[in-house]
Write an enzyme that holds these catalytic residues in place. Sequence first.
Site, PDB file in Angstrom:
ATOM      1  N   ASP A   1     -69.353   8.873  -0.380  1.00 45.94           N
ATOM      2  CA  ASP A   1     -68.356   9.281  -1.377  1.00 45.94           C
ATOM      3  C   ASP A   1     -69.017   9.716  -2.680  1.00 45.94           C
ATOM      4  OD1 ASP A   1     -65.822   9.777  -2.307  1.00 45.94           O
ATOM      5  OD2 ASP A   1     -65.341   7.678  -2.741  1.00 45.94           O
TER       6      ASP A   1
ATOM      7  N   ASN B   1     -57.933  13.363   4.285  1.00 43.68           N
ATOM      8  CA  ASN B   1     -58.602  14.430   3.535  1.00 43.68           C
ATOM      9  C   ASN B   1     -57.972  15.810   3.744  1.00 43.68           C
ATOM     10  OD1 ASN B   1     -61.887  12.854   3.838  1.00 43.68           O
ATOM     11  ND2 ASN B   1     -60.488  12.840   2.102  1.00 43.68           N
TER      12      ASN B   1
END
Length: 253
Positions: free
Chosen positions: A32, A80
Amino acid sequence: MNLKNFFVRKETGNLAELMEEGVPYHVAVIMDGNGRWAKKRGLPRIAGHRAGMESVKSITRAADEIGIRILTLYAFSTENWKRPVQEVDFLMRLPQEFLLMELDTLIKKNVRLQILGDVSALPSHTRESVLEAVDKTASNTGMLLNIALNYGSRAELLAAIKQIAADVRSGSLTIDQINEEAVNSRLLTRGIPDPDLLIRTSGELRLSNFLLWQCAYTELWFTDVLWPDFTKEHFYEAIRAYQKRGRRFGGLK
Ligand code: IPE
Ligand code: IPE
Ligand code: MG
């Protein structure tokens, strides 16, 4: 003493020590912070994703070097898809780009590639290139590299629950036979032991729908370092921290 030799010796010494202590069998990573890495530099988010791909290469090599058997990387979640279409399109091109550069090395290193997630929902160009790589590495016996692509733990669990219900209805499974093994064997991770260590970069302290069932007793390690800045040294730092943990699994030491 030649300073260069000193650093080389020091580095190998540390690595040998690290391996002697016992490396985790299965490491999972929530990669991330790509977007924030780019933003800090005044670049578009996709520049962060491209830079993040370099970390994927170096961490895959680092894991293989110390004998980790399974490396699971969270590349794209079922959530996502909510991102702007241009960003999603770019992310869906990255696996091909990565494989174009790295597939030969993966094959040479005897790495087996596997995809965790619903590949049927991927654009055909992404699906075809990843499945070809899975196919080409299928008989490799070295490290297993799991790429979680369009992966979501809840979707995975729901699919397992539906399968169990269907098996009960058809009579091939009784309610008494629904145990942990019955669930495990219906997950995308079937046959793979649970992660020993989960790393998340970028300072976020959550699992974001990653391996919720499988991480019941996984050791967690968080760092503020953004994924494109995450190096081998950071990775080995996480392994060292893991080696100092006392795992009890609810029992006593
Ligand atoms: C991780 O970086 C990559 C994916 C989730 C695909 P992000 O894109 O989430 O970057 P941040 O969290 O916005 O910085
Ligand atoms: C998790 O990161 C998914 C991946 C790293 C692929 P996100 O950036 O999507 O997670 P949230 O939205 O911060 O929870
Ligand atoms: Mg993020």
